[in-house]
Design an enzyme around this catalytic site. Structure first.
Site, PDB file in Angstrom:
ATOM      1  N   ASP A  12       0.832  -1.216  -0.040  1.00  0.00           N
ATOM      2  CA  ASP A  12       0.127  -0.123  -0.098  1.00  0.00           C
ATOM      3  C   ASP A  12       0.716   1.305  -0.007  1.00  0.00           C
ATOM      4  O   ASP A  12       0.563   2.156   0.623  1.00  0.00           O
ATOM      5  CB  ASP A  12      -0.761   0.004   1.220  1.00  0.00           C
ATOM      6  CG  ASP A  12      -2.018  -1.231   1.298  1.00  0.00           C
ATOM      7  OD1 ASP A  12      -2.413  -1.501   0.060  1.00  0.00           O
ATOM      8  OD2 ASP A  12      -1.985  -1.700   2.388  1.00  0.00           O
ATOM      9  N   LYS A  17      -0.572   4.055  -8.252  1.00  0.00           N
ATOM     10  CA  LYS A  17      -0.445   5.185  -8.771  1.00  0.00           C
ATOM     11  C   LYS A  17       0.610   5.534  -9.528  1.00  0.00           C
ATOM     12  O   LYS A  17       0.533   6.197 -10.721  1.00  0.00           O
ATOM     13  CB  LYS A  17      -0.651   6.155  -7.673  1.00  0.00           C
ATOM     14  CG  LYS A  17      -0.921   7.769  -7.662  1.00  0.00           C
ATOM     15  CD  LYS A  17      -1.498   8.343  -6.311  1.00  0.00           C
ATOM     16  CE  LYS A  17      -0.608   7.927  -5.071  1.00  0.00           C
ATOM     17  NZ  LYS A  17      -1.086   8.439  -3.865  1.00  0.00           N
ATOM     18  N   HIS A  40      -4.770  -2.224  -5.710  1.00  0.00           N
ATOM     19  CA  HIS A  40      -4.110  -1.043  -6.369  1.00  0.00           C
ATOM     20  C   HIS A  40      -5.525   0.171  -6.629  1.00  0.00           C
ATOM     21  O   HIS A  40      -6.200  -0.441  -7.404  1.00  0.00           O
ATOM     22  CB  HIS A  40      -3.559  -1.280  -7.437  1.00  0.00           C
ATOM     23  CG  HIS A  40      -2.052  -2.118  -7.356  1.00  0.00           C
ATOM     24  ND1 HIS A  40      -1.197  -1.785  -6.369  1.00  0.00           N
ATOM     25  CD2 HIS A  40      -2.020  -3.199  -7.846  1.00  0.00           C
ATOM     26  CE1 HIS A  40      -0.413  -2.564  -6.594  1.00  0.00           C
ATOM     27  NE2 HIS A  40      -0.845  -3.552  -7.305  1.00  0.00           N
ATOM     28  N   THR A  41      -5.395   1.064  -5.974  1.00  0.00           N
ATOM     29  CA  THR A  41      -6.582   1.999  -6.642  1.00  0.00           C
ATOM     30  C   THR A  41      -5.990   2.949  -7.387  1.00  0.00           C
ATOM     31  O   THR A  41      -4.963   3.695  -7.158  1.00  0.00           O
ATOM     32  CB  THR A  41      -7.133   2.632  -5.133  1.00  0.00           C
ATOM     33  OG1 THR A  41      -7.498   1.696  -4.359  1.00  0.00           O
ATOM     34  CG2 THR A  41      -8.419   3.608  -5.622  1.00  0.00           C
ATOM     35  N   ARG A 139       3.345 -29.275  -5.723  1.00  0.00           N
ATOM     36  CA  ARG A 139       3.063 -29.787  -7.051  1.00  0.00           C
ATOM     37  C   ARG A 139       1.790 -30.468  -7.323  1.00  0.00           C
ATOM     38  O   ARG A 139       1.751 -31.540  -8.016  1.00  0.00           O
ATOM     39  CB  ARG A 139       4.404 -30.953  -7.423  1.00  0.00           C
ATOM     40  CG  ARG A 139       5.657 -30.251  -7.433  1.00  0.00           C
ATOM     41  CD  ARG A 139       6.975 -30.705  -7.041  1.00  0.00           C
ATOM     42  NE  ARG A 139       6.744 -31.229  -5.765  1.00  0.00           N
ATOM     43  CZ  ARG A 139       7.921 -32.361  -5.568  1.00  0.00           C
ATOM     44  NH1 ARG A 139       8.850 -32.734  -6.158  1.00  0.00           N
ATOM     45  NH2 ARG A 139       7.631 -32.893  -4.124  1.00  0.00           N
TER      46      ARG A 139
HETATM   47  P1  IMP Z   1      -1.849 -12.862   2.321  1.00  0.00           P
HETATM   48  O1  IMP Z   1      -0.991 -12.302   1.403  1.00  0.00           O
HETATM   49  O2  IMP Z   1      -3.483 -12.545   1.998  1.00  0.00           O
HETATM   50  O3  IMP Z   1      -1.909 -14.189   2.632  1.00  0.00           O
HETATM   51  O4  IMP Z   1      -1.790 -11.969   3.517  1.00  0.00           O
HETATM   52  C1  IMP Z   1      -0.364 -12.134   4.241  1.00  0.00           C
HETATM   53  C2  IMP Z   1       0.025 -10.613   4.881  1.00  0.00           C
HETATM   54  O5  IMP Z   1       0.116  -9.785   3.852  1.00  0.00           O
HETATM   55  C3  IMP Z   1      -1.419 -10.096   5.654  1.00  0.00           C
HETATM   56  O6  IMP Z   1      -0.494  -9.286   6.825  1.00  0.00           O
HETATM   57  C4  IMP Z   1      -1.918  -8.978   4.545  1.00  0.00           C
HETATM   58  O7  IMP Z   1      -2.602  -8.050   5.411  1.00  0.00           O
HETATM   59  C5  IMP Z   1      -0.632  -8.560   3.912  1.00  0.00           C
HETATM   60  N1  IMP Z   1      -0.879  -8.121   2.550  1.00  0.00           N
HETATM   61  C6  IMP Z   1      -1.347  -8.929   1.291  1.00  0.00           C
HETATM   62  N2  IMP Z   1      -1.562  -7.999   0.294  1.00  0.00           N
HETATM   63  C7  IMP Z   1      -1.188  -6.992   0.762  1.00  0.00           C
HETATM   64  C8  IMP Z   1      -1.541  -5.531   0.139  1.00  0.00           C
HETATM   65  O8  IMP Z   1      -1.655  -5.524  -1.089  1.00  0.00           O
HETATM   66  N3  IMP Z   1      -1.274  -4.556   1.071  1.00  0.00           N
HETATM   67  C9  IMP Z   1      -1.007  -4.667   2.394  1.00  0.00           C
HETATM   68  N4  IMP Z   1      -0.884  -5.754   2.825  1.00  0.00           N
HETATM   69  C10 IMP Z   1      -1.138  -7.036   2.212  1.00  0.00           C
HETATM   70 MG    MG Z   2      -2.487  -2.108  -1.685  1.00  0.00          MG
END
Ligand code: IMP
Ligand code: MG
Length: 438
Positions: A12, A17, A40-41, A139
């Site tokens: 984030d 952007k 992504h916004t 796998r």
């Molecule tokens: P997962 O990727 O859904 O398994 O989440 C694992 C960790 O990564 C958690 O703490 C999520 O909040 C964080 N996380 C996954 N994707 C994002 C993202 O796009 N932005 C911020 N945190 C993320």
């Molecule tokens: Mg994000």
């Protein structure tokens, strides 16, 4: 020009952007890791586009690639391709035949695993990311090309069901439900079939033609499965070097790496956060920055910029240039600090060591904070002046904030962003990017 854009905090950072802003200068925008967990916004003329799976370049570039290192939620992909085509009708989509598929079983397993972890939850996005990568490495995973065979889909889904039976418990799907799931995925696969290809070949051809390629990382470096703060990480590698594995394009050919940094830090999910704020000041920063997850809507944890963490992640991806986002948000704070060093009794540390034992022993761990002066609200007239004259129009406190970051990290700030609209991102003089492609 071959460029990588990676987030170098906890995700984030505003990569969407930055990629959207740069993408009209690149022939291809390629994703190489992660799945629908990346939110992504992109804001264009007051319209908000929320992308989770297509590259954020999809609104402006000619070609987007979803590389083999990704895990794909096919249903979301179909929706997001349609949304991109509304705005960018000429777009070509290339989907790796070898990327893995996130099925409804994986999403269910994501919940089951989090339940099983009890108090040591990771706080995942429940997008099935972990379980899909588990199956890849076991796998038994389903690859995009498998979607095209209904029989294979039934067989593979059933194998996953049998192997994960104890975790699925009462929610284990019946054989009929598995067949239905297989059919739905197969139908989605057929809809996507015109995009499916060996994407590394697509990328190699573009490179041989001397075109510009932008690689867009998902998530942040501190969420990297190897280099992040384990186990509070995602299940893929998020550093720039993973381009080699997740897209089949050698890292040696990447000309520059842009590290995207939010002017402060935010984090969703559990795990250590050295410069985290609490109380009123955290609430303020969260409200000013609308810090709620794009994928899950969860309130994000917030804190001051963390230089030791940046030094670590910048080394991992050999970051050349910084893109600093959300400067308008940080300006709204009366008091601003930068986390300069970590202080462990008897020792000051310049660089993060992500060993959790190290971070844990730290009842008496603290961060040495450098106070900075706030530049206040960035109103429309100040923003217009900055858009016109760049650095010269900076309030001196803002100039000071950016030069402090440059001095502490040893890298220049090449791009800044101070608002959600596309016009509020600018290139700083001296930073070279390719010309816009006509
Ligand atoms: P997962 O990727 O859904 O398994 O989440 C694992 C960790 O990564 C958690 O703490 C999520 O909040 C964080 N996380 C996954 N994707 C994002 C993202 O796009 N932005 C911020 N945190 C993320
Ligand atoms: Mg994000």
């Amino acid at each position: 020009m071959i460029t990588a854009v990676v987030g170098i905090q906890f995700g984030d950072e505003g990569k969407g952007k930055i990629v959207d802003f740069l993408s009209s200068r690149y022939n291809y925008v390629v994703r190489f890791n992660g799945g629908r967990n990346a939110g992504h916004t992109v804001v264009v003329e007051d319209r908000k586009f929320k992308f989770h799976i297509v590259p954020s370049g999809a609104l402006r570039t000619r070609n987007v690639v979803l590389g083999n290192g990704m895990v794909i939620d096919v249903n979301s992909l179909i929706e997001e391709i349609e949304m991109s085509k509304e705005i960018n009708p000429g777009i070509n989509v290339f989907l790796s035949n070898r990327a893995h598929v996130v099925t409804p079983l994986h999403k269910l397993l994501d919940k089951k695993e989090e339940d099983a972890r009890g108090p040591s939850k990771i706080g995942t996005t429940f997008e099935g990311i972990g379980p899909a990568y588990e199956d890849k490495y076991a796998r038994t995973g389903i690859r995009i090309e498998d979607l095209l065979s209904l029989d294979l889909m039934k067989e593979k889904l059933d194998l996953i069901r049998r192997m994960k039976s104890s975790l699925l418990g009462d929610d284990e799907p019946s054989p009929e439900e598995i067949d239905e799931m297989a059919l739905k995925l197969h139908q989605d696969g057929l809809k996507l079939s015109k995009y499916i290809t060996s994407t590394e070949r697509t990328i190699h051809r573009s490179w041989e033609a001397g075109e510009n390629i932008l690689f867009e990382g998902a998530n942040g470096s501190l969420l990297d499965i190897d280099y992040g703060i384990f186990p509070f990480v995602t299940s893929s590698n998020t550093i720039a070097g993973f381009i080699s594995c997740g897209a089949g394009f050698s890292f040696r050919k990447v000309n520059n790496v842009i590290g995207v940094v939010k002017a402060y830090v935010s984090r969703v999910g559990a795990g250590p956060f050295p410069t985290e704020l609490s109380g009123d000041i955290a609430d303020k920063l969260r409200e000013y920055g609308h810090e709620y997850g794009t994928t899950t809507g969860r309130p994000r944890r917030v804190g001051w910029l963390d230089i030791p963490a940046l030094k670590y992640t910048m080394l991992l991806s050999d970051v050349d240039t910084l893109a600093v986002t959300n400067l308008d948000t940080l300006g709204l704070m009366d008091e601003i600090f930068i986390g300069e060093k970590y202080v462990i009794p008897g020792n000051e540390e310049e660089i993060l060591d992500p060993d959790t034992r190290h971070l844990d022993k730290l009842g008496n761990f603290s961060v040495k904070l450098k106070p900075m002066k706030s530049w206040g609200e960035m109103n429309d007239s100040l923003k217009s002046e900055i858009i016109q004259s760049g650095r010269e129009a900076f309030p001196h406190e803002l100039a000071e904030y950016l030069s402090t970051i440059e001095n502490m990290t040893g890298r220049k700030v090449g791009i800044i962003s101070f608002g959600s609209g596309r016009k509020n991102t600018i290139i700083m003089d001296g930073f070279k990017v390719p010309e816009t492609i006509g």
